[in-house]
Write a protein that holds these residues in place. Structure first.
Motif, PDB file in Angstrom:
ATOM      1  N   ALA A  61       8.065   2.160  19.932  1.00  0.00           N
ATOM      2  CA  ALA A  61       8.116   2.954  21.167  1.00  0.00           C
ATOM      3  C   ALA A  61       7.415   4.294  20.969  1.00  0.00           C
ATOM      4  CB  ALA A  61       9.564   3.164  21.595  1.00  0.00           C
ATOM      5  N   GLU A  62       7.627   4.916  19.791  1.00  0.00           N
ATOM      6  CA  GLU A  62       6.971   6.191  19.502  1.00  0.00           C
ATOM      7  C   GLU A  62       5.454   6.020  19.386  1.00  0.00           C
ATOM      8  OE1 GLU A  62       8.934   7.410  15.960  1.00  0.00           O
ATOM      9  OE2 GLU A  62      10.773   8.069  16.982  1.00  0.00           O
TER      10      GLU A  62
ATOM     11  N   ILE B 239       3.819   2.077  32.351  1.00  0.00           N
ATOM     12  CA  ILE B 239       4.028   2.257  30.910  1.00  0.00           C
ATOM     13  C   ILE B 239       3.468   3.619  30.489  1.00  0.00           C
ATOM     14  CG2 ILE B 239       3.514   1.354  28.615  1.00  0.00           C
ATOM     15  CD1 ILE B 239       3.285  -1.419  29.857  1.00  0.00           C
ATOM     16  N   ARG B 240       2.279   3.967  31.008  1.00  0.00           N
ATOM     17  CA  ARG B 240       1.676   5.273  30.702  1.00  0.00           C
ATOM     18  C   ARG B 240       2.574   6.415  31.178  1.00  0.00           C
ATOM     19  NH1 ARG B 240      -3.698   5.410  29.250  1.00  0.00           N
ATOM     20  NH2 ARG B 240      -4.961   3.548  29.644  1.00  0.00           N
ATOM     21  N   ASP B 241       3.162   6.247  32.366  1.00  0.00           N
ATOM     22  CA  ASP B 241       3.969   7.322  32.964  1.00  0.00           C
ATOM     23  C   ASP B 241       5.367   7.426  32.357  1.00  0.00           C
ATOM     24  OD1 ASP B 241       1.834   7.844  34.601  1.00  0.00           O
ATOM     25  OD2 ASP B 241       2.635   6.723  36.322  1.00  0.00           O
ATOM     26  N   ALA B 242       5.777   6.416  31.583  1.00  0.00           N
ATOM     27  CA  ALA B 242       7.135   6.405  31.036  1.00  0.00           C
ATOM     28  C   ALA B 242       7.300   7.485  29.964  1.00  0.00           C
ATOM     29  CB  ALA B 242       7.457   5.034  30.449  1.00  0.00           C
ATOM     30  N   SER B 243       8.475   8.080  29.928  1.00  0.00           N
ATOM     31  CA  SER B 243       8.791   9.060  28.886  1.00  0.00           C
ATOM     32  C   SER B 243       9.132   8.327  27.591  1.00  0.00           C
ATOM     33  CB  SER B 243       9.975   9.915  29.324  1.00  0.00           C
ATOM     34  OG  SER B 243      11.147   9.112  29.429  1.00  0.00           O
ATOM     35  N   LEU B 244       9.197   9.066  26.500  1.00  0.00           N
ATOM     36  CA  LEU B 244       9.563   8.461  25.215  1.00  0.00           C
ATOM     37  C   LEU B 244      10.967   7.868  25.285  1.00  0.00           C
ATOM     38  CD1 LEU B 244       9.050   7.867  22.245  1.00  0.00           C
ATOM     39  CD2 LEU B 244       9.816  10.203  21.703  1.00  0.00           C
ATOM     40  N   GLU B 245      11.865   8.564  25.959  1.00  0.00           N
ATOM     41  CA  GLU B 245      13.238   8.064  26.086  1.00  0.00           C
ATOM     42  C   GLU B 245      13.268   6.735  26.846  1.00  0.00           C
ATOM     43  OE1 GLU B 245      12.259  11.126  26.796  1.00  0.00           O
ATOM     44  OE2 GLU B 245      13.123  12.135  25.028  1.00  0.00           O
ATOM     45  N   GLN B 246      12.466   6.635  27.911  1.00  0.00           N
ATOM     46  CA  GLN B 246      12.424   5.384  28.677  1.00  0.00           C
ATOM     47  C   GLN B 246      11.836   4.254  27.843  1.00  0.00           C
ATOM     48  OE1 GLN B 246      10.182   7.021  32.003  1.00  0.00           O
ATOM     49  NE2 GLN B 246      11.950   6.781  33.367  1.00  0.00           N
ATOM     50  N   LEU B 247      10.836   4.539  27.031  1.00  0.00           N
ATOM     51  CA  LEU B 247      10.261   3.504  26.162  1.00  0.00           C
ATOM     52  C   LEU B 247      11.271   3.061  25.116  1.00  0.00           C
ATOM     53  CD1 LEU B 247       6.677   4.986  25.679  1.00  0.00           C
ATOM     54  CD2 LEU B 247       7.205   2.772  26.717  1.00  0.00           C
TER      55      LEU B 247
ATOM     56  N   GLY C  72       1.266  -2.100  16.029  1.00  0.00           N
ATOM     57  CA  GLY C  72       2.585  -2.722  16.125  1.00  0.00           C
ATOM     58  C   GLY C  72       2.845  -3.471  17.413  1.00  0.00           C
ATOM     59  N   VAL C  73       1.854  -3.498  18.330  1.00  0.00           N
ATOM     60  CA  VAL C  73       2.034  -4.200  19.613  1.00  0.00           C
ATOM     61  C   VAL C  73       1.160  -5.446  19.618  1.00  0.00           C
ATOM     62  CG1 VAL C  73       1.741  -4.094  22.109  1.00  0.00           C
ATOM     63  CG2 VAL C  73       2.618  -2.114  20.878  1.00  0.00           C
TER      64      VAL C  73
END
Length: 613
Positions: free
Chosen positions: A599-600, A580-588, A561-562
C-alpha cells in the motif's frame, strides 16, 4: 443418409446427434424411445416436416447417448444444444435482453440491483423485464416512493457528502447516517411488498405510520408519508390487473402462418401483466416439438421461472418439462393448457398478441424489403443485399488498432453476428493494410464456414474500395459479393463564399468513375448511413476499452510488488485508476488482502508520478 440399420439403435430413452460428413452437429434431439424416434426420420412417408428433408440430405452419421430417464435426456439435450449450437435446432439469440431486479435482504442496507442473470443465491428477484427502459421506469416510481440507496456502501461512504439522489429526495443516504437501520427496513419492506403486488398491504402500513407521526406532531414526516400513499395509488391505477388466480404466470400464445411461427409470451406477476415478448421462428417442425424445444431454450437461461406456465396445448413431454422446471426453480412449477375460464382467456389473448406481432413484423419486413430493393437498384448490385456487412478501423496514432464488423440481416441489425478484430500483422497507422487484414480474415473464415455476405459496405472512398476489391480478387469472390464505399459528406463553400454547405453522402462502386447519390432523407440512405455509423461506434467503443485496459495495466504493473492479482484487488475495491490515485495512504491500507508495505509503495509511486518534474 442411406441404408440405415435401425435395429442397431437402442429402444431406451436418450439423446441423438445428427452429424454431417465433417463431424459438425446438425441437430440434437431427445426421445423416450430412440429407435422409434429415429425410425420416423427414415419412414417411407418421411418425418412430415419440410426442414427435415433438407436436414436428412446432409446427415452422414447419427450418434446416440442413452439416459436412465426422460428428464435426464431433456437436460442432456439442453446441454448439447448450448455446446454445439446446431443449425437445425431453435436458437434464441436474445440472452442480453432480459433484466431483473435483485434485492439481498441479508445486507445491512439492501438496495436494488439491475441484473441479467437470476441465481439461486438467497436474494429476492423481481421481473423479468424485456428492456432496461422498462426497469428504469419501474425504478423511477420505486425511488420516488421508497428512497433506497443506489450504489454499494463502500463507494458511497468514500464520498464527502451524500450523492445527488439524496438532494432530490430519491435516496435516504444511509451511507452518511441520515436514516436509521429500522427506518430503512420499513422502506425495504415496502419495496418488497410493492414489487410482489401487495399494494394494499403497503398502503395500510404507511397510513398507520402516518397516523402515528401525526399524533406525535411530526407533521412533516406525516405529509411525506401521505405523498407516498398518493404515489402508490397513482402507480396502481396505471397497471392492468388480471383476476386469473393471481401469482406469477407466463402465458404463451402461438400463431403459425406459412413457414413461420410467431410465439408471444405474457409475463404476469402477482396477477398483473408487467411485460410482453414475441419471437419469430422460421421453422416447419410440428407444433408439439416446436413448443417443447422452445420452452427448453427459453427457460434454459438464467431468468425467473414462474409458479405456472399456461400453454395453448400440452406437448407430449409436458410432465418431464414440469419436473425439469421445478428442479430449476426449487419448487413445483405447473404446466397447464386451460380449456375454459379466465386462464383460457389469457392464453387466447397471448395468441392474439402473437398474431398482431406477426402482422407487425410482416409489415416491417415488407418495408425493409422495399428499401433493400431500392439499394440494389440504385447501386446496381447483382443481388438483393439480404446480409450486409460494414467494416471500420480505429486507432490513435497507430496504437491499439482494432477493426470492427457489424451486420444487418434483412435490413435489421444482427448484433449477435458483430465481431471485433485485433490487428495482428500491421504496425503503425496504416488503415489500408489493417482493413486488408480484417476483411481477408473475415472472408477466409466465411469460405470455410459457408457464411458470406451479399454486400459489403466500406467506410471510405476509392482507396478503401480498391483494397476490398483486391481481397475479393485474391479469394475469387468478385462474382459472389457486391461492394461499395461510403464517403462522408464534404464541407464546401456556397456560391457567395460566405457560408458553408454539406454535400451529399457519396457511394463508390467498382468500375464506376462517378459516385452514386441516394435521395436525401430517403430510407435507403438512412439504412446505409446507420450501418456505417454503427460500425464506427462499435470500433470506437472497443478501441477505448482496449486502450483503457492497456493504460491501466501498464501504470499499475510499474508499481513494485503489484502483479495481476493485486491489480485486480485494487480495481475491485476502488473501481478505477483515478480513484486509486486519489486515495489516501490510510484508504489504501484498508484494502483487504493488500500488505501494508505494498500500500505504501502504491501510494508513493502514484503520487510521485503525479508530481510535475
Amino acid at each position: 443418409m442411406q441404408d440405415v440399420d435401425l435395429k442397431k439403435y437402442p429402444t431406451a430413452s436418450g439423446v441423438y446427434l445428427m452429424k454431417e460428413a465433417g463431424g459438425a452437429v446438425l441437430y440434437v434431439g431427445k426421445a423416450k424411445n430412440l429407435r422409434a424416434r429415429l425410425r420416423s426420420y427414415f419412414s417411407r412417408e418421411g418425418d412430415g416436416r419440410a426442414h427435415i428433408r433438407f436436414l436428412m440430405n446432409k446427415v452422414d452419421s447419427i450418434e446416440t447417448i442413452v439416459t436412465d430417464t426422460e428428464k435426464e435426456a431433456l437436460i442432456l439435450e439442453n446441454t448439447l444444444i448450448k455446446k454445439h449450437r446446431p443449425r437445425y435446432n431453435i436458437n434464441l439469440r436474445d440472452d442480453k435482453t432480459y433484466v431483473s431486479l435483485r434485492l439481498d435482504l441479508r445486507e445491512e442496507f439492501p438496495f436494488l440491483q439491475v441484473v441479467r442473470q437470476v441465481k439461486r443465491d438467497g436474494a429476492l428477484y423481481f421481473g423479468p423485464f424485456s428492456s432496461s427502459s422498462a426497469v428504469r421506469e419501474t425504478l423511477k416510481e420505486i425511488y420516488r416512493i421508497f428512497p433506497l440507496r443506489h450504489y454499494p456502501m463502500e463507494i458511497c461512504r468514500r464520498r464527502r457528502r451524500p450523492c445527488l439522489f439524496y438532494q432530490i429526495g430519491q435516496c435516504s443516504a444511509p451511507c452518511h447516517g441520515h436514516i436509521s437501520a429500522e427506518e430503512y427496513n420499513h422502506l425495504v419492506r415496502g419495496v418488497v411488498s410493492l414489487l410482489s403486488g401487495r399494494e394494499t398491504e403497503v398502503i395500510d402500513m404507511i397510513r398507520q405510520r402516518m397516523r402515528d407521526a401525526s399524533a406525535a406532531l411530526r407533521f412533516e414526516e406525516a405529509a411525506r408519508l401521505r405523498d407516498q400513499v398518493r404515489a402508490i395509488e397513482e402507480t396502481v391505477e396505471r397497471q392492468k390487473v388480471w383476476d386469473a388466480g393471481g401469482g406469477d404466470q407466463d402465458i404463451f400464445g402461438l400463431h403459425r402462418e406459412g413457414g413461420e411461427v410467431e410465439l408471444a409470451v405474457l409475463f404476469i406477476r402477482q396477477g398483473k401483466l408487467i411485460d410482453r415478448r414475441s419471437y419469430n421462428l422460421e421453422w416447419r417442425m410440428d407444433d408439439d416439438e416446436l413448443l417443447s424445444s422452445f420452452l427448453q431454450e427459453f427457460y434454459g437461461r438464467d431468468i425467473l421461472i414462474p409458479d405456472a406456465v399456461l400453454l395453448p396445448f400440452l406437448p407430449a413431454d409436458s410432465d418431464t418439462l414440469s419436473e425439469w422446471l421445478g428442479d430449476r426453480k426449487g419448487k413445483k412449477v405447473a404446466l397447464a393448457a386451460p380449456q375454459r375460464g379466465d386462464r383460457r382467456a389469457l392464453v387466447e389473448m397471448a395468441g392474439r398478441n402473437a398474431l398482431e406481432a406477426f402482422r407487425e413484423r410482416g409489415s416491417r419486413r415488407e418495408a425493409r424489403e422495399r428499401v433493400l430493393e431500392e439499394i440494389r437498384d440504385r447501386l446496381q448490385l447483382s443481388r438483393l443485399p439480404q446480409r450486409m456487412e460494414c467494416f471500420d478501423i480505429s486507432n490513435v496514432q497507430g496504437s491499439f488498432s482494432v477493426g470492427s464488423m457489424v451486420v444487418a440481416i434483412d435490413g435489421e441489425p444482427a448484433s449477435e453476428a458483430y465481431r471485433h478484430f485485433r490487428i495482428r500483422t500491421v504496425e503503425g497507422a496504416d488503415d489500408y493494410a489493417s482493413l486488408r487484414e480484417v476483411v481477408r480474415r473475415r472472408l477466409s473464415r466465411g469460405l470455410k464456414e459457408g457464411e458470406l455476405p451479399d454486400f459489403i459496405l466500406i467506410d471510405g472512398g476509392k482507396g478503401q474500395l480498391a483494397v476490398l476489391s483486391a481481397v475479393l480478387d485474391e479469394l475469387g469472390l468478385q462474382e459472389r459479393i457486391d461492394i461499395a464505399g461510403i464517403a462522408k459528406s464534404r464541407v464546401i463553400s456556397n456560391v457567395r463564399g460566405k457560408a458553408v454547405e454539406r454535400s451529399e453522402e457519396r457511394f463508390f462502386r467498382p468500375g464506376r468513375k462517378n459516385p452514386v447519390l441516394l435521395r436525401q432523407g430517403g430510407a435507403a440512405l438512412f439504412m446505409l448511413e446507420r450501418l456505417r455509423d454503427e460500425a464506427h461506434r462499435f470500433a470506437i467503443t472497443h478501441h477505448r476499452k482496449v486502450r483503457k485496459k492497456a493504460t491501466l495495466r501498464s501504470t499499475l504493473d510499474e508499481v513494485p510488488g503489484v502483479g495481476k492479482a493485486r491489480r485486480q484487488l485494487l480495481l475491485k475495491h476502488f473501481g478505477s485508476l483515478k480513484k486509486i490515485r486519489d486515495a489516501s495512504l490510510e484508504q489504501l491500507q484498508e484494502v483487504p488482502g493488500l500488505p501494508r508495505q505494498v500500500a505504501e509503495e502504491v501510494h508513493a509511486f502514484l503520487h510521485r508520478s503525479k508530481t510535475p518534474s
